[in-house]
Design a protein around this motif. Structure first.
Motif, PDB file in Angstrom:
ATOM      1  N   LYS A 175      41.023  39.700  30.353  1.00 21.86           N
ATOM      2  CA  LYS A 175      40.601  40.808  29.492  1.00 21.86           C
ATOM      3  C   LYS A 175      39.081  40.919  29.387  1.00 21.86           C
ATOM      4  CE  LYS A 175      44.688  40.646  26.488  1.00 21.86           C
ATOM      5  NZ  LYS A 175      45.178  40.299  25.125  1.00 21.86           N
ATOM      6  N   ASN A 176      38.392  39.845  29.772  1.00 27.52           N
ATOM      7  CA  ASN A 176      36.941  39.807  29.579  1.00 27.52           C
ATOM      8  C   ASN A 176      36.130  39.788  30.871  1.00 27.52           C
ATOM      9  OD1 ASN A 176      36.270  39.368  26.502  1.00 27.52           O
ATOM     10  ND2 ASN A 176      38.109  38.149  26.907  1.00 27.52           N
ATOM     11  N   VAL A 177      36.801  40.033  31.996  1.00 29.78           N
ATOM     12  CA  VAL A 177      36.086  40.028  33.276  1.00 29.78           C
ATOM     13  C   VAL A 177      36.366  41.297  34.076  1.00 29.78           C
ATOM     14  CG1 VAL A 177      36.136  37.501  33.437  1.00 29.78           C
ATOM     15  CG2 VAL A 177      37.950  38.842  34.537  1.00 29.78           C
TER      16      VAL A 177
ATOM     17  N   ALA B 205      24.306  38.646  33.949  1.00 28.92           N
ATOM     18  CA  ALA B 205      25.673  38.651  34.468  1.00 28.92           C
ATOM     19  C   ALA B 205      25.948  37.389  35.276  1.00 28.92           C
ATOM     20  CB  ALA B 205      25.902  39.883  35.341  1.00 28.92           C
ATOM     21  N   LEU B 206      27.216  36.967  35.262  1.00 28.99           N
ATOM     22  CA  LEU B 206      27.654  35.774  35.967  1.00 28.99           C
ATOM     23  C   LEU B 206      28.838  36.133  36.862  1.00 28.99           C
ATOM     24  CD1 LEU B 206      27.705  33.408  32.858  1.00 28.99           C
ATOM     25  CD2 LEU B 206      25.885  33.548  34.587  1.00 28.99           C
ATOM     26  N   VAL B 207      28.773  35.684  38.115  1.00 27.55           N
ATOM     27  CA  VAL B 207      29.837  35.972  39.091  1.00 27.55           C
ATOM     28  C   VAL B 207      30.433  34.663  39.572  1.00 27.55           C
ATOM     29  CG1 VAL B 207      30.446  37.136  41.236  1.00 27.55           C
ATOM     30  CG2 VAL B 207      28.532  37.990  39.863  1.00 27.55           C
ATOM     31  N   PHE B 208      31.762  34.573  39.553  1.00 24.50           N
ATOM     32  CA  PHE B 208      32.427  33.334  39.919  1.00 24.50           C
ATOM     33  C   PHE B 208      33.467  33.540  41.017  1.00 24.50           C
ATOM     34  CE2 PHE B 208      31.447  33.377  35.380  1.00 24.50           C
ATOM     35  CZ  PHE B 208      30.628  32.258  35.260  1.00 24.50           C
ATOM     36  N   ASP B 209      33.352  32.750  42.063  1.00 28.41           N
ATOM     37  CA  ASP B 209      34.457  32.620  43.000  1.00 28.41           C
ATOM     38  C   ASP B 209      35.601  31.922  42.256  1.00 28.41           C
ATOM     39  OD1 ASP B 209      35.850  32.375  45.568  1.00 28.41           O
ATOM     40  OD2 ASP B 209      35.302  30.256  45.433  1.00 28.41           O
TER      41      ASP B 209
ATOM     42  N   ASP C 247      27.705  39.603  31.030  1.00 29.21           N
ATOM     43  CA  ASP C 247      28.801  40.235  31.757  1.00 29.21           C
ATOM     44  C   ASP C 247      29.419  39.201  32.697  1.00 29.21           C
ATOM     45  OD1 ASP C 247      27.395  42.585  30.694  1.00 29.21           O
ATOM     46  OD2 ASP C 247      28.717  43.709  32.027  1.00 29.21           O
ATOM     47  N   LEU C 248      30.741  39.155  32.756  1.00 31.03           N
ATOM     48  CA  LEU C 248      31.454  38.185  33.571  1.00 31.03           C
ATOM     49  C   LEU C 248      32.226  38.881  34.686  1.00 31.03           C
ATOM     50  CD1 LEU C 248      32.962  35.981  30.700  1.00 31.03           C
ATOM     51  CD2 LEU C 248      30.750  35.706  31.855  1.00 31.03           C
TER      52      LEU C 248
ATOM     53  N   TYR D 187      38.788  45.681  47.129  1.00 30.23           N
ATOM     54  CA  TYR D 187      39.513  46.274  46.002  1.00 30.23           C
ATOM     55  C   TYR D 187      38.888  45.734  44.718  1.00 30.23           C
ATOM     56  CZ  TYR D 187      43.591  48.102  43.430  1.00 30.23           C
ATOM     57  OH  TYR D 187      44.416  48.810  42.596  1.00 30.23           O
ATOM     58  N   CYS D 188      38.550  46.621  43.774  1.00 29.28           N
ATOM     59  CA  CYS D 188      37.812  46.203  42.582  1.00 29.28           C
ATOM     60  C   CYS D 188      38.393  46.836  41.326  1.00 29.28           C
ATOM     61  CB  CYS D 188      36.342  46.613  42.685  1.00 29.28           C
ATOM     62  SG  CYS D 188      35.540  46.149  44.224  1.00 29.28           S
ATOM     63  N   ARG D 189      38.204  46.132  40.198  1.00 28.13           N
ATOM     64  CA  ARG D 189      38.608  46.649  38.889  1.00 28.13           C
ATOM     65  C   ARG D 189      37.516  46.340  37.889  1.00 28.13           C
ATOM     66  NH1 ARG D 189      39.758  44.126  34.611  1.00 28.13           N
ATOM     67  NH2 ARG D 189      40.152  42.131  35.667  1.00 28.13           N
ATOM     68  N   ASP D 190      37.075  47.369  37.150  1.00 26.87           N
ATOM     69  CA  ASP D 190      36.063  47.119  36.137  1.00 26.87           C
ATOM     70  C   ASP D 190      36.724  46.854  34.787  1.00 26.87           C
ATOM     71  OD1 ASP D 190      36.757  49.576  34.986  1.00 26.87           O
ATOM     72  OD2 ASP D 190      35.066  50.647  35.867  1.00 26.87           O
TER      73      ASP D 190
END
Length: 265
Positions: free
Chosen positions: A64-66, A9-13, A42-43, A75-78
């Motif tokens: 659509k892909n993150v 998985a990759l997480v981006f600010d 996973d992005l 606050y989060c959205r999967d």
């Protein structure tokens, strides 16, 4: 350090990381993100921004892909569209609002609540348009205190106000960004790292197999929690000490440079 092949998985600010100085996502970086997604990675986006401005800044094909973490984790959205919301104690929020008004700094305060911006006057928007995409909904101080706050945001507040807020550090998460210009106030234990960890658990991805990219101090918790961390070339001075590596700046496609080297070349 584990092999790069273990990264799942990759997480981006966003600001200062994925986006360049003009708040744009370059074609090179966009293509690198999409190609990594096609490889099965996973992005995630993890930002202090609200959902509305992230949607305005990123192309729909990326959204659509993150999975997305907003308000520094409050606050989060999967990927399925499910959301999670975490708010500050109403009693503490009311005390802070009262103190801000007592110090005549109500024009420096706003509240974010599930993608709606509230403030006591339009002055906060007029003075801080670079941080706000839309004018706030104006309410009274009593009404403001009753709104479930994902985040309190103070712009260039006084040392007295900042000191007062720090008295609640045991009950709040307080982060300074933009060279101390912005004070982000969330519920205790809320952070980008805690939110990403929760989202990754749902995907059965351990944090040691996550790589994080960032440029400011609200990314530090992610750097410490993830197996890999990449500080941008334009990162806040000192942040690179807690990173696995450093890359180019946000204006030289620093994110794409790493993704291409690690996964795409």
């Amino acid at each position: 350090m584990n092999s790069l092949r273990s990264i799942r998985a990759l997480v981006f600010d966003l600001d200062g990381t994925l986006l360049d100085s003009q708040k744009k996502l370059s074609e090179r970086t966009q293509n690198a993100l999409l190609r990594c997604g096609q490889l099965g990675l996973d992005l995630f986006i993890a930002t202090a921004r609200p959902p509305r401005s992230v949607k305005a800044l990123l192309p729909s094909i990326i959204m659509k892909n993150v999975s997305a973490v907003y308000y520094n984790g409050a606050y989060c959205r999967d990927l399925s569209g499910n959301t999670s919301s975490f708010t500050i104690s109403p009693a503490i929020a009311a005390k802070i609002i009262t103190q801000v008004c007592r110090n005549k700094e109500q024009d420096k305060l706003s509240i974010e609540s599930e993608d709606v911006l509230y403030a006591l006057s339009n002055a906060v928007y007029e003075q801080n348009r670079k941080h706000m995409f839309v004018p706030p909904t104006i309410v009274s101080d009593k009404s403001l205190a009753s709104i479930p706050a994902n985040k309190l945001l103070l712009f260039r507040c006084s040392a007295e106000t900042k000191h007062y807020i720090m008295n609640f550090r045991a009950q709040l998460s307080v982060v300074e960004t933009d060279a101390g210009e912005l004070l982000h106030i969330m519920a205790k234990h809320i952070s980008k790292a805690s939110a990403i960890s929760t989202l990754c658990q749902k995907r059965a991805i351990p944090m040691r197999q996550v790589a994080a990219f960032g440029d400011d101090w609200n990314d530090l918790d992610l750097f410490k929690a993830c197996g890999y961390s990449v500080a941008m070339g334009n990162a806040a001075p000192g942040l690179e000490k807690d990173a696995t590596m450093r890359t180019g700046t946000n204006d030289t496609d620093g994110v794409a440079q790493v993704l291409e080297k690690w996964f795409l070349d």
